[in-house]
Design a protein around this motif. Structure first.
Motif, PDB file in Angstrom:
ATOM      1  N   VAL A 108       4.380  -1.591   3.471  1.00 45.02           N
ATOM      2  CA  VAL A 108       3.979  -0.790   2.301  1.00 45.02           C
ATOM      3  C   VAL A 108       3.038  -1.600   1.418  1.00 45.02           C
ATOM      4  N   VAL A 109       3.385  -2.853   1.174  1.00 43.06           N
ATOM      5  CA  VAL A 109       2.530  -3.720   0.360  1.00 43.06           C
ATOM      6  C   VAL A 109       1.168  -3.889   1.017  1.00 43.06           C
ATOM      7  N   ASP A 110       1.144  -4.132   2.329  1.00 43.93           N
ATOM      8  CA  ASP A 110      -0.119  -4.271   3.061  1.00 43.93           C
ATOM      9  C   ASP A 110      -0.946  -2.992   2.985  1.00 43.93           C
ATOM     10  N   TYR A 111      -0.305  -1.862   3.149  1.00 42.85           N
ATOM     11  CA  TYR A 111      -1.011  -0.581   3.091  1.00 42.85           C
ATOM     12  C   TYR A 111      -1.623  -0.355   1.707  1.00 42.85           C
ATOM     13  N   LYS A 112      -0.822  -0.616   0.675  1.00 42.62           N
ATOM     14  CA  LYS A 112      -1.324  -0.411  -0.694  1.00 42.62           C
ATOM     15  C   LYS A 112      -2.486  -1.354  -0.999  1.00 42.62           C
ATOM     16  N   SER A 113      -2.397  -2.602  -0.538  1.00 39.48           N
ATOM     17  CA  SER A 113      -3.490  -3.537  -0.819  1.00 39.48           C
ATOM     18  C   SER A 113      -4.763  -3.132  -0.048  1.00 39.48           C
ATOM     19  N   ASN A 114      -4.621  -2.603   1.154  1.00 37.47           N
ATOM     20  CA  ASN A 114      -5.774  -2.122   1.929  1.00 37.47           C
ATOM     21  C   ASN A 114      -6.400  -0.888   1.275  1.00 37.47           C
ATOM     22  N   GLN A 115      -5.596  -0.052   0.649  1.00 35.89           N
ATOM     23  CA  GLN A 115      -6.111   1.156  -0.005  1.00 35.89           C
ATOM     24  C   GLN A 115      -6.949   0.793  -1.230  1.00 35.89           C
ATOM     25  N   MET A 116      -6.591  -0.261  -1.911  1.00 39.82           N
ATOM     26  CA  MET A 116      -7.324  -0.664  -3.115  1.00 39.82           C
ATOM     27  C   MET A 116      -8.659  -1.310  -2.740  1.00 39.82           C
ATOM     28  N   GLU A 117      -8.743  -1.903  -1.533  1.00 39.46           N
ATOM     29  CA  GLU A 117      -9.992  -2.525  -1.103  1.00 39.46           C
ATOM     30  C   GLU A 117     -11.046  -1.506  -0.696  1.00 39.46           C
TER      31      GLU A 117
ATOM     32  N   GLU B  44       8.999  -2.884   3.800  1.00 36.45           N
ATOM     33  CA  GLU B  44       8.458  -3.243   2.487  1.00 36.45           C
ATOM     34  C   GLU B  44       7.161  -4.030   2.616  1.00 36.45           C
TER      35      GLU B  44
END
Length: 106
Positions: free
Chosen positions: A96-105, A93
């Motif tokens: 997943v949060v780290d990946y999603k935050s990196n995708q938004m950057e 989990e």
């Protein structure tokens, strides 16, 4: 054993250090995981599992120990498996949060 998910085969066995447990509704996923964890216990002499027949939805887990009861070895193994599963879920989990935050950057 009609409605129970876990039973002890031949409950009349005198030696508490040798037991076969029957898990209803379980298969190789639990069998291999719990066997691997229980075998890491230095007090365990033998731990193995079998699925008696593919049409039966049952897992037979045999535990033999040196001094502690087989029930205690099973209990410890299940607790360790639960802790491991919780750790894996938390790690996943977080990733997943780290990946999603990196995708938004990006």
């Amino acid at each position: 054993m009609e409605n129970r998910r876990l039973a002890v085969a031949r409950e009349e066995e005198q030696d508490d250090r040798m037991k076969t447990f029957i898990f209803k509704g379980e298969g190789h996923t639990l069998g291999n995981a719990i066997r691997t964890i229980i075998l890491k216990n230095p007090d365990v002499i033998f731990c193995g599992y079998t699925i008696p027949h593919p049409s039966e939805n049952k897992l037979h887990l045999r535990i033999e120990t040196k001094s502690i009861s087989a029930i205690d070895a099973l209990r410890e193994g299940l607790e360790q498996l639960q802790n491991l599963s919780d750790h894996i879920l938390k790690t996943f989990e977080t990733a997943v949060v780290d990946y999603k935050s990196n995708q938004m950057e990006v």
